[in-house]
Design a protein around this motif. Structure first.
Motif, PDB file in Angstrom:
ATOM      1  N   PHE A 297      24.316 -15.462  58.305  1.00  0.00           N
ATOM      2  CA  PHE A 297      24.273 -14.950  57.240  1.00  0.00           C
ATOM      3  C   PHE A 297      23.478 -13.462  57.118  1.00  0.00           C
ATOM      4  O   PHE A 297      24.066 -12.623  56.520  1.00  0.00           O
ATOM      5  CB  PHE A 297      24.307 -15.945  56.116  1.00  0.00           C
ATOM      6  CG  PHE A 297      25.203 -16.777  55.676  1.00  0.00           C
ATOM      7  CD1 PHE A 297      26.111 -16.246  54.725  1.00  0.00           C
ATOM      8  CD2 PHE A 297      25.589 -17.722  56.330  1.00  0.00           C
ATOM      9  CE1 PHE A 297      27.151 -16.988  54.152  1.00  0.00           C
ATOM     10  CE2 PHE A 297      26.914 -18.482  55.900  1.00  0.00           C
ATOM     11  CZ  PHE A 297      27.576 -18.323  54.805  1.00  0.00           C
ATOM     12  N   ARG A 298      22.533 -13.668  57.468  1.00  0.00           N
ATOM     13  CA  ARG A 298      21.458 -12.570  57.301  1.00  0.00           C
ATOM     14  C   ARG A 298      22.114 -11.322  58.175  1.00  0.00           C
ATOM     15  O   ARG A 298      21.921 -10.254  57.795  1.00  0.00           O
ATOM     16  CB  ARG A 298      20.111 -13.188  57.820  1.00  0.00           C
ATOM     17  CG  ARG A 298      19.303 -13.981  56.552  1.00  0.00           C
ATOM     18  CD  ARG A 298      18.011 -14.492  56.985  1.00  0.00           C
ATOM     19  NE  ARG A 298      17.622 -15.416  56.423  1.00  0.00           N
ATOM     20  CZ  ARG A 298      16.862 -15.232  55.239  1.00  0.00           C
ATOM     21  NH1 ARG A 298      16.757 -14.022  54.593  1.00  0.00           N
ATOM     22  NH2 ARG A 298      16.408 -16.240  54.446  1.00  0.00           N
ATOM     23  N   GLU A 299      22.308 -11.645  59.548  1.00  0.00           N
ATOM     24  CA  GLU A 299      22.905 -10.828  60.275  1.00  0.00           C
ATOM     25  C   GLU A 299      24.284 -10.210  59.765  1.00  0.00           C
ATOM     26  O   GLU A 299      24.455  -8.822  59.734  1.00  0.00           O
ATOM     27  CB  GLU A 299      23.268 -11.280  61.466  1.00  0.00           C
ATOM     28  CG  GLU A 299      23.883 -10.317  62.659  1.00  0.00           C
ATOM     29  CD  GLU A 299      22.824  -9.385  63.181  1.00  0.00           C
ATOM     30  OE1 GLU A 299      23.437  -8.156  63.599  1.00  0.00           O
ATOM     31  OE2 GLU A 299      21.572  -9.535  62.909  1.00  0.00           O
ATOM     32  N   ALA A 300      24.837 -10.926  58.973  1.00  0.00           N
ATOM     33  CA  ALA A 300      26.339 -10.301  58.388  1.00  0.00           C
ATOM     34  C   ALA A 300      26.129  -9.570  57.358  1.00  0.00           C
ATOM     35  O   ALA A 300      26.750  -8.566  56.913  1.00  0.00           O
ATOM     36  CB  ALA A 300      27.141 -11.405  58.237  1.00  0.00           C
TER      37      ALA A 300
ATOM     38  N   TRP B 185      18.777 -16.867  48.999  1.00  0.00           N
ATOM     39  CA  TRP B 185      18.665 -15.809  49.550  1.00  0.00           C
ATOM     40  C   TRP B 185      19.881 -14.798  49.438  1.00  0.00           C
ATOM     41  O   TRP B 185      19.744 -13.542  48.874  1.00  0.00           O
ATOM     42  CB  TRP B 185      18.465 -15.872  51.053  1.00  0.00           C
ATOM     43  CG  TRP B 185      18.644 -14.499  52.126  1.00  0.00           C
ATOM     44  CD1 TRP B 185      17.888 -13.620  51.936  1.00  0.00           C
ATOM     45  CD2 TRP B 185      19.888 -14.353  52.469  1.00  0.00           C
ATOM     46  NE1 TRP B 185      18.302 -12.868  52.998  1.00  0.00           N
ATOM     47  CE2 TRP B 185      19.489 -13.061  53.085  1.00  0.00           C
ATOM     48  CE3 TRP B 185      21.132 -14.756  52.665  1.00  0.00           C
ATOM     49  CZ2 TRP B 185      20.683 -12.421  53.819  1.00  0.00           C
ATOM     50  CZ3 TRP B 185      22.124 -13.799  53.166  1.00  0.00           C
ATOM     51  CH2 TRP B 185      21.733 -12.905  53.995  1.00  0.00           C
ATOM     52  N   PHE B 186      21.180 -15.525  49.240  1.00  0.00           N
ATOM     53  CA  PHE B 186      22.203 -14.649  49.046  1.00  0.00           C
ATOM     54  C   PHE B 186      22.349 -13.867  47.660  1.00  0.00           C
ATOM     55  O   PHE B 186      22.747 -12.773  47.598  1.00  0.00           O
ATOM     56  CB  PHE B 186      23.628 -15.521  49.573  1.00  0.00           C
ATOM     57  CG  PHE B 186      24.756 -14.871  49.384  1.00  0.00           C
ATOM     58  CD1 PHE B 186      25.295 -13.928  50.301  1.00  0.00           C
ATOM     59  CD2 PHE B 186      25.579 -15.081  48.266  1.00  0.00           C
ATOM     60  CE1 PHE B 186      26.495 -13.326  50.405  1.00  0.00           C
ATOM     61  CE2 PHE B 186      26.861 -14.284  48.125  1.00  0.00           C
ATOM     62  CZ  PHE B 186      27.224 -13.406  49.157  1.00  0.00           C
TER      63      PHE B 186
ATOM     64  N   LEU C 264      22.051  -9.324  44.121  1.00  0.00           N
ATOM     65  CA  LEU C 264      21.627  -8.524  42.924  1.00  0.00           C
ATOM     66  C   LEU C 264      20.086  -7.560  43.209  1.00  0.00           C
ATOM     67  O   LEU C 264      19.751  -7.125  42.320  1.00  0.00           O
ATOM     68  CB  LEU C 264      21.075  -9.825  41.824  1.00  0.00           C
ATOM     69  CG  LEU C 264      21.955 -10.746  41.373  1.00  0.00           C
ATOM     70  CD1 LEU C 264      21.115 -11.882  40.635  1.00  0.00           C
ATOM     71  CD2 LEU C 264      22.955 -10.069  40.504  1.00  0.00           C
ATOM     72  N   SER C 265      20.150  -7.426  44.352  1.00  0.00           N
ATOM     73  CA  SER C 265      19.132  -6.370  44.967  1.00  0.00           C
ATOM     74  C   SER C 265      19.542  -4.929  44.243  1.00  0.00           C
ATOM     75  O   SER C 265      18.571  -4.168  43.812  1.00  0.00           O
ATOM     76  CB  SER C 265      18.935  -6.347  46.372  1.00  0.00           C
ATOM     77  OG  SER C 265      20.098  -6.122  46.989  1.00  0.00           O
TER      78      SER C 265
ATOM     79  N   GLU D 212      21.567 -16.130  37.482  1.00  0.00           N
ATOM     80  CA  GLU D 212      20.510 -15.407  38.238  1.00  0.00           C
ATOM     81  C   GLU D 212      20.389 -14.054  37.534  1.00  0.00           C
ATOM     82  O   GLU D 212      19.347 -13.496  37.087  1.00  0.00           O
ATOM     83  CB  GLU D 212      20.545 -15.423  39.626  1.00  0.00           C
ATOM     84  CG  GLU D 212      19.321 -14.639  40.177  1.00  0.00           C
ATOM     85  CD  GLU D 212      18.120 -15.573  39.865  1.00  0.00           C
ATOM     86  OE1 GLU D 212      16.785 -14.944  40.187  1.00  0.00           O
ATOM     87  OE2 GLU D 212      18.195 -16.613  39.623  1.00  0.00           O
ATOM     88  N   PHE D 213      21.578 -13.292  37.304  1.00  0.00           N
ATOM     89  CA  PHE D 213      21.665 -12.058  36.753  1.00  0.00           C
ATOM     90  C   PHE D 213      21.118 -12.108  35.295  1.00  0.00           C
ATOM     91  O   PHE D 213      20.147 -11.229  34.794  1.00  0.00           O
ATOM     92  CB  PHE D 213      23.163 -11.393  36.756  1.00  0.00           C
ATOM     93  CG  PHE D 213      23.189 -10.373  35.823  1.00  0.00           C
ATOM     94  CD1 PHE D 213      23.091  -9.274  36.229  1.00  0.00           C
ATOM     95  CD2 PHE D 213      23.752 -10.426  34.688  1.00  0.00           C
ATOM     96  CE1 PHE D 213      23.498  -8.102  35.379  1.00  0.00           C
ATOM     97  CE2 PHE D 213      23.983  -9.623  33.434  1.00  0.00           C
ATOM     98  CZ  PHE D 213      23.736  -8.130  33.856  1.00  0.00           C
TER      99      PHE D 213
END
Length: 418
Positions: free
Chosen positions: A195-198, A234-235, A240-241, A294-295
């Motif tokens: 997932f992190r790579e994608a 994490w996702f 939201l970053s 989370e938003f």
């Protein structure tokens, strides 16, 4: 009289009121009848002899009866003795039969116990065979990243491992258990890495959803809930970053008068997310709702910090404006989402409740039947014209953002006093 009743007789001699004169006169009523006196006497003598013979026979019979009684008593005693012997023999045979039945029952119990043990051994051996084969298969599939084929064997291995919980002190079983736990850790680490790579790797901008990651989500659902929780955390943070960067407190768009831009950003982002990644995640994960929650949490905290620093810039008009828009936004969220992620952080009960919501996967899709899509522009414009009091409804999302405005309601109250 009593003898007469016992032995009834018509003979005049047997009558209780016998009269000898009358009896003689009845035999010899006339003088001429006396000529037959000899015959009468002979008849009387014969009758006397007959009675004597009968008496002797009765006396002799009584003597024989006494002898016969003794013989009958001896025979009865002999029969009773034989009967006692038979009863004793029957009792002995009954005891022998009872002992034999006990032995047969004991043998049956032993056989039944042996059957249970044998069945348990066969089941355990089958489970052990399944476990060994499953572990080897999982190791191979994990290396090949064939997540779709991992789901069923992984579930089977986890079910079989429950059977071996009582055998954990056996070295071979403990080794297999350690292997299964290691496979879980490897899968969790590997899927997280995928997932992190994608999504955050060098080619993240060109990433398109694929079947492999969709199947990986199914594997994560089987693993420990912490794996899913960490992955979603994490996702969602990654999603939201951009929002956190665009609406930093030093940006003009971060202030209250631009609050509509925050909600518009979420709408646009969820549209893009659902269109691109909506089918990749299982529906029971409720990723869109989790992003929204989370938003809202980030927005509430950021607005609280911002208002604390610029309290002097808040007036009644601005306060009512942000309360109205935020209340409308919260009501619209409650019409789209169930709010289940507010109650169940782990998402363990989402699957049963998510099925109750029969709406589009895209929360902002205009193809949804009118009235079911609360984010249509015309509805938003309609809600903008409503008063704050009418939009403050008790919903699952009520106060999730607007709670940060409560410390500043005194501004509105003081304006009323003026």
């Amino acid at each position: 009289m009593w003898e007469y009743q016992v032995l009834p007789s018509d003979d005049p001699l047997d009558q209780p009121d016998f009269n000898s004169v009358d009896y003689i006169n009845s035999i010899f009523p006339t003088e001429q009848s006396l000529s037959s006196i000899d015959d009468v006497l002979n008849g009387m003598e014969c009758k006397i002899h007959s009675i004597d013979n009968e008496i002797r026979m009765v006396v002799r019979g009584q003597t024989n009866v006494d002898q016969d009684g003794r013989t009958a008593l001896e025979e009865a005693q002999h029969v009773i003795s034989e009967l006692f012997v038979h009863i004793h023999d029957i009792k002995v045979k009954a005891e022998q039969s009872e002992e034999m039945v006990k032995e047969i029952t004991r043998d049956i119990k032993q056989l039944d116990c042996a059957k249970r043990n044998l069945t348990s051994s066969i089941t355990t051996l089958n489970h052990l065979h399944m476990l060994v084969g499953g572990v080897d298969s999982l190791l191979m599939l994990t290396k090949k990243r064939q997540y779709g084929e991992i789901v069923m064997p992984l579930q089977a291995v986890m079910e079989v491992m429950k059977h071996f919980q009582s055998y954990s002190n056996i070295p071979q079983v403990k080794h297999l258990s350690d292997q299964v736990n290691q496979i879980h850790l490897e899968l969790a680490h590997q899927i997280s890495g995928d997932f992190r790579e994608a999504f955050s790797g060098p080619n993240a901008k060109h990433f398109t959803p694929n079947k492999q990651l969709a199947e990986a989500c199914l594997v994560v659902s089987i693993l420990d809930s912490k794996v899913k929780r960490d992955l979603l955390k994490w996702f969602i943070g990654l999603q939201l970053s951009e929002y956190c960067h665009l609406f930093q407190e030093n940006q003009d768009s971060a202030w209250l008068d631009k609050i509509d831009r925050r909600y518009a950003w979420l709408k646009r982002h969820l549209l893009e997310f659902e269109d691109k990644f909506g089918l990749m995640f299982p529906p029971d994960w409720a990723v869109s709702e989790r992003i929204t929650v989370e938003f809202c949490n980030i927005t509430r905290m950021e607005l609280s910090k911002l208002m604390a620093k610029r309290k002097s810039d808040i007036d009644v008009k601005l306060l009512l404006f942000v309360i109205q828009r935020t209340s409308n936004f919260e009501n619209l969220l409650s019409r789209r989402f169930t709010g289940i992620t507010l109650e169940d952080v782990d998402g363990s009960s989402l699957k049963s409740k998510i099925n109750q919501v029969s709406q589009s996967l895209n929360p902002f899709d205009d193809s949804v039947v009118e009235g079911n899509n609360p984010f249509k522009e015309d509805l938003e414009e309609e809600s903008n014209s409503s008063s704050p009091a009418s939009t403050m409804q008790m919903t699952p999302f009520h106060g999730i953002v607007s709670k940060c405005f409560e410390p500043y309601l005194n501004i509105y109250i003081e304006s009323l006093d003026k």
